[in-house]
Structure formats: structure tokens, C-alpha cells
Design a protein around this motif. Structure first.
Motif, short mmCIF file in Angstrom:
data_model
loop_
_atom_site.label_atom_id
_atom_site.label_comp_id
_atom_site.label_asym_id
_atom_site.label_seq_id
_atom_site.Cartn_x
_atom_site.Cartn_y
_atom_site.Cartn_z
N UNK A 138 13.59 7.84 10.20
CA UNK A 138 14.47 6.75 9.77
C UNK A 138 14.45 6.68 8.25
N UNK A 139 15.62 6.63 7.64
CA UNK A 139 15.69 6.54 6.18
C UNK A 139 15.26 5.16 5.70
N UNK A 140 14.57 5.13 4.56
CA UNK A 140 14.16 3.87 3.95
C UNK A 140 13.77 4.14 2.50
N UNK A 141 13.99 3.15 1.64
CA UNK A 141 13.64 3.30 0.23
C UNK A 141 13.05 1.98 -0.27
N UNK A 142 12.18 2.04 -1.26
CA UNK A 142 11.64 0.79 -1.82
C UNK A 142 12.68 0.07 -2.66
N UNK A 143 12.74 -1.25 -2.53
CA UNK A 143 13.66 -2.07 -3.32
C UNK A 143 12.93 -3.33 -3.79
N UNK A 144 13.43 -3.93 -4.86
CA UNK A 144 12.98 -5.24 -5.35
C UNK A 144 11.45 -5.32 -5.45
N UNK A 145 10.89 -4.32 -6.11
CA UNK A 145 9.44 -4.24 -6.26
C UNK A 145 9.01 -4.98 -7.53
N UNK A 146 7.96 -5.78 -7.40
CA UNK A 146 7.39 -6.51 -8.53
C UNK A 146 6.01 -5.95 -8.81
N UNK A 166 14.15 -0.76 2.44
CA UNK A 166 15.48 -1.00 3.00
C UNK A 166 16.04 0.32 3.48
N UNK A 167 16.63 0.30 4.67
CA UNK A 167 17.18 1.51 5.27
C UNK A 167 18.66 1.66 5.00
N UNK A 168 19.37 2.27 5.92
CA UNK A 168 20.80 2.48 5.75
C UNK A 168 21.55 1.15 5.71
N UNK A 169 21.17 0.22 6.61
CA UNK A 169 21.90 -1.05 6.69
C UNK A 169 21.00 -2.26 6.90
N UNK A 170 19.71 -2.08 6.89
CA UNK A 170 18.85 -3.21 7.19
C UNK A 170 17.48 -3.05 6.51
N UNK A 171 16.80 -4.17 6.42
CA UNK A 171 15.46 -4.18 5.88
C UNK A 171 14.50 -3.60 6.90
N UNK A 229 -5.65 0.54 -3.01
CA UNK A 229 -5.47 0.20 -1.60
C UNK A 229 -3.98 -0.12 -1.41
N UNK A 230 -3.35 0.49 -0.41
CA UNK A 230 -1.93 0.20 -0.19
C UNK A 230 -1.62 0.14 1.30
N UNK A 231 -0.55 -0.62 1.63
CA UNK A 231 -0.18 -0.81 3.03
C UNK A 231 1.33 -1.05 3.12
N UNK A 232 2.01 -0.28 4.00
CA UNK A 232 3.42 -0.45 4.28
C UNK A 232 3.53 -1.06 5.69
N UNK A 233 3.97 -2.32 5.76
CA UNK A 233 4.14 -3.01 7.04
C UNK A 233 5.58 -2.79 7.50
N UNK A 234 5.77 -1.86 8.42
CA UNK A 234 7.11 -1.46 8.87
C UNK A 234 7.47 -2.16 10.17
N UNK A 235 8.73 -2.52 10.28
CA UNK A 235 9.19 -3.24 11.48
C UNK A 235 9.23 -2.34 12.71
N UNK A 236 9.45 -1.06 12.54
CA UNK A 236 9.52 -0.11 13.65
C UNK A 236 8.12 0.25 14.10
#
Length: 446
Positions: free
Chosen positions: A255-263, A291-296, A322-329
Motif C-alpha cells: 500500500x502506498x503511503x508517504x509522511x506528511x505534516x511532520x513536526x 497519507x496514502x493515495x486517498x486516505x490517512x 526510538x521510532x514507531x509507525x502506528x499504521x491503520x492496516x
């Protein structure tokens, strides 16, 4: 010479002699007139010098309310003079400086049979152009790179210096996370580079503020450069996530996804313990969304504690991240990275430690002026779903010879991109071996 060849004296008649005498008399009169003018100028100069000497004596004798001598420039006058001189210097200087580099790479890979058969490969590495300049408080910095397989913008930003201590940038800016400007010494960086946490650049805003011994960095990063899910990038950017299988498996899903709105926020303190020892401890925080093709598709966060220490000719770099990506899928097991015209894979969560030590040795060997010996160690562990740890160790030396800069690296690694592995190998691929390579990178910088 015979007598026939001897020169014959010219013969003048009386009229010619009279004309010559008249010309000589005219010249003598002109000389006397010039001597008279010179005497008058000397007399005038003598009078002026006498007047100036009298005025200097009178000024030295004056003491009115302890005011400074009016003949000396005041601080305001000096400031004005300096501003004029600076303006002239800026006008004469080129506002934009053009630089760049041409680099070549030799690599011998122990894990590659073809590389062993040919005793390594020599390849063109990079041609790059740099633009840097400043007009008043407006600053430009940009770098374009050409590789055999892609062209990229390394960075490109316009900045404004509100004060000598406060700079704001907009464009493709460096992500201010961890040890800066680098968390390593070698051509191969640390393993955190391949997870997107070292020498990473994205589109957005960043600022640096110096307050005494403190340095504060912050950034708002809208999205990666380029903005998409491809692989034509200098930085290792997340471009998606998958179910952990090998891409050749018929059940593979991505599934495509890219980082957005990073602080991003970063703080660093410089402590000069003595003339030989300087310590720079710091903390970094990062939070953003995917954010993916059409959704977060989820959120992520990362933090790091880091330290740079300089003692005489020694340099030490330490970092814990330390890093963590909490993905909805719920099927997401790995991150997919895109850079250098290929995809690599990494865990969705992990911890990392890095340590680099270097010794700088000045030399005078012909054109060679400096050697920098180093050893960089990285380990990424405690990954999601029990994915095997990654480690990499790079021992090497960099050489400075005028405009030429070269790396000589011996690399060992396991589950390490560019060293025959991945931060997250495909599920069921078995225990990865330890891979080794020897690399020389030679560049001419102008």
C-alpha cells in the motif's frame, strides 16, 4: 669600416641656425615660467602646513566638558564608514557562488560473485552543482545531483536571517534530527540513514536559533521531495508499507503511503569543559502522519538522545533513537523505502544505537594535508514482529588533498541495505549472513 662608410657631418645654413636659436630661447622661457609656478605651489603648501599645525595645537589645548576631539571620527562615523565598506565589498563580491563535485566509486563486494570475479567494479558516482549565496539577510543554498540512474535535488532552500542568531529556511530543507550535520564519518553513513533519520531532506520550513551555548532547531515538513511514492530521491523516504512477503510472492501486498505534516524539534547545548574538551549533548523529537493515495494511513513518532564530543584531535558521536509507525492496516508488517532508484524495507518500529569515533591527523605528504581515521558502528534492534536485528560496522580513513577528497571504507553488516541485505528481510527468508565490502570513493570538489 672604411673611410667611405664613415658618416658625414650635416651642414646648416644661417637661416636654420637662427631658427634653432629662437627655439632654444622659447624653451628657456617656458622652463623659467614652470620654475616660478613650482615655487608658488611650495610656498602655498608651506602656508597650509603652518595653518594645520596651528589648528592641531589649538585643538589639543581645548578641553571643553571632557568632550572627545572633534577631529577624530566618532563611533557613529566609524559605523558609517564600516557600512560603506561592507556595501562596497558586497557590490564587488559575486552574490551567488557556484561549486560542485565529480565523484567516482570503486566497490568490491564479497557477497556478489560477479564482483569477486571482476575484482570489483569502478563506476561513475555523482556529478553535482551547488549554488550558495547571500544578499543582505536573504540566503540561498541549493544542490542538484546527477547519477547514472537518476537526477535529484539534494536540497534547495531560501532563508532569511531575522537576527545574527535566528535563521528561517523554506524549501527542501534538512530534517533537524539527531547529531548534525552527520551522525557518522564514512561514505556509508550510519544504519539510521537507511531508516530516514540521518541526512534526510524534505519540503517545508525549518529554523535555527542560537541562544548563548544553546542551539534550537525546529521544522514543519509538508512532505518528502519528490512528492510521491517513487524511488528518485536522495533521502530514504517512506513510500508505503507491505505484508512482509517477498515482492515476487504471488500473495505480496503493498500500500502506498508517504509522511506528511511532520513536526520536528531539536535542542543542543555546547559545553566547553576546557581548552581540549567540548561536549554537545542534545535531544530530538519528531511526530507526523502517513497519507496514502486517498486516505490517512496512520501516524508515527521518533525521538533521539545524542552527543558529540571533541577532545584534541579525537571526535566521538553517540546516539540512541526510538521510532514507531502506528499504521491503520493491521496487515502492515514492514515499511517500504524509496531512494536511489530502488526499494528497501524496514520495520515499523525499532530502537537504534550508533557510535562513531574518529581521529584527525594533519600531514604534509605532497598534496595530502589531512587524514581522518574512523570507525562507525550501528545497531537497529527490538523490531516489530521479531524481525532480526541490523548491524553495520565501517572502518576507514578519509583523505584530503587540495580539492580532492577520498573515502577508503571496509564495511561489514547484517540485514543492512547496500551491503546485501534489508533492515527488514522478507518473512521466511531465513537467517541473513554477515556481508562485507571494500569501497573507495574519490571526488574532486570545486
Amino acid at each position: 669600416m672604411s673611410l667611405a662608410d664613415a658618416p658625414v657631418a650635416p651642414v646648416y645654413d644661417q637661416a636654420q641656425l637662427d631658427q634653432m636659436a629662437k627655439a632654444m630661447a622659447t624653451m628657456q622661457a617656458q622652463i623659467k615660467a614652470m620654475q616660478a609656478k613650482l615655487a608658488a605651489v611650495r610656498a602655498k603648501n608651506a602656508t597650509l602646513e603652518a595653518q594645520q599645525e596651528t589648528e592641531r595645537k589649538n585643538q589639543s589645548a581645548k578641553k571643553v566638558n571632557n568632550k572627545p576631539d572633534a577631529t577624530k571620527p566618532s563611533q557613529t562615523d566609524k559605523s558609517l564608514i564600516q557600512r560603506v565598506a561592507d556595501a562596497v565589498a558586497k557590490k564587488n563580491a559575486a552574490p551567488i557562488k557556484v561549486g560542485g563535485a565529480v565523484r567516482f566509486n570503486y566497490t568490491l563486494e564479497q557477497f556478489n560473485q560477479n564482483s569477486r570475479n571482476t575484482v570489483g567494479d569502478l563506476n561513475f558516482d555523482t556529478f553535482r552543482l551547488n549554488l550558495d549565496g547571500q544578499i543582505d539577510n536573504v540566503i540561498l543554498s541549493a544542490e542538484w545531483r546527477y547519477y547514472d540512474y537518476m537526477q535529484v535535488i539534494h536540497h534547495a532552500w531560501v532563508g532569511y536571517k531575522f537576527t545574527p542568531n535566528w535563521l528561517v529556511r523554506a524549501g527542501v530543507v534538512k530534517v533537524p534530527f539527531g547529531n548534525l550535520p552527520f551522525n557518522s564519518n564514512s561514505y556509508y553513513f550510519s544504519s539510521l540513514f537507511y531508516a530516514g533519520f540521518e541526512d534526510n531532506y524534505q519540503l517545508g520550513l525549518s529554523t535555527t536559533y542560537d541562544l548563548g551555548n544553546w542551539r534550537f532547531d525546529a521544522a514543519f515538513l509538508k512532505n518528502p521531495q519528490p512528492n510521491g511514492f517513487g524511488t528518485s530521491s536522495y533521502s530514504e523516504n517512506v513510500v508505503g508499507f507491505d505484508n512482509g512477503l517477498d515482492p515476487s510472492d504471488p500473495n505480496y501486498q503493498r500500500t502506498d503511503a508517504k509522511p506528511i505534516n511532520t513536526v520536528v524539534g531539536r535542542a543542543e547545548y555546547t559545553w566547553k569543559a576546557n581548552d581540549d574538551l567540548t561536549l554537545k549533548p542534545g535531544l530530538s523529537l519528531m511526530r507526523g502522519s502517513l497519507y496514502g493515495q486517498n486516505q490517512r494511513e496512520g501516524d508515527y513518532h521518533a525521538y533521539a538522545a545524542h552527543l558529540v564530543a571533541d577532545w584534541q584531535r579525537w571526535n566521538l558521536k553517540l546516539e540512541y533513537a526510538d521510532y514507531d509507525y502506528a499504521l491503520n492496516n493491521k496487515l502492515a508488517e514492514r515499511l517500504v523505502y524509496g531512494a536511489y532508484a530502488y526499494n528497501s524495507f524496514g520495520p515499523t518500529s525499532a530502537k537504534a544505537v550508533t557510535a562513531g569515533v574518529a581521529y584527525a591527523l594533519p600531514v604534509h605528504w605532497g598534496p595530502i594535508s589531512k587524514l581522518n581515521f574512523y570507525n562507525d558502528f550501528s545497531r537497529i534492534y527490538d523490531k516489530n514482529d521479531g524481525i532480526d536485528p541490523t548491524w553495520m560496522n565501517v572502518s576507514g580513513v578519509s583523505v584530503v588533498a587540495g580539492p580532492v577528497f577520498a573515502y577508503f571504507d571496509f564495511v561489514q553488516g547484517k540485514n543492512q541495505p547496500f551491503v546485501g541485505g534489508n533492515l527488514a528481510p522478507a518473512r521466511g527468508s531465513g537467517n541473513a549472513p554477515i556481508n562485507r565490502l571494500f569501497n573507495i570513493n574519490l571526488g574532486y570538489y570545486f
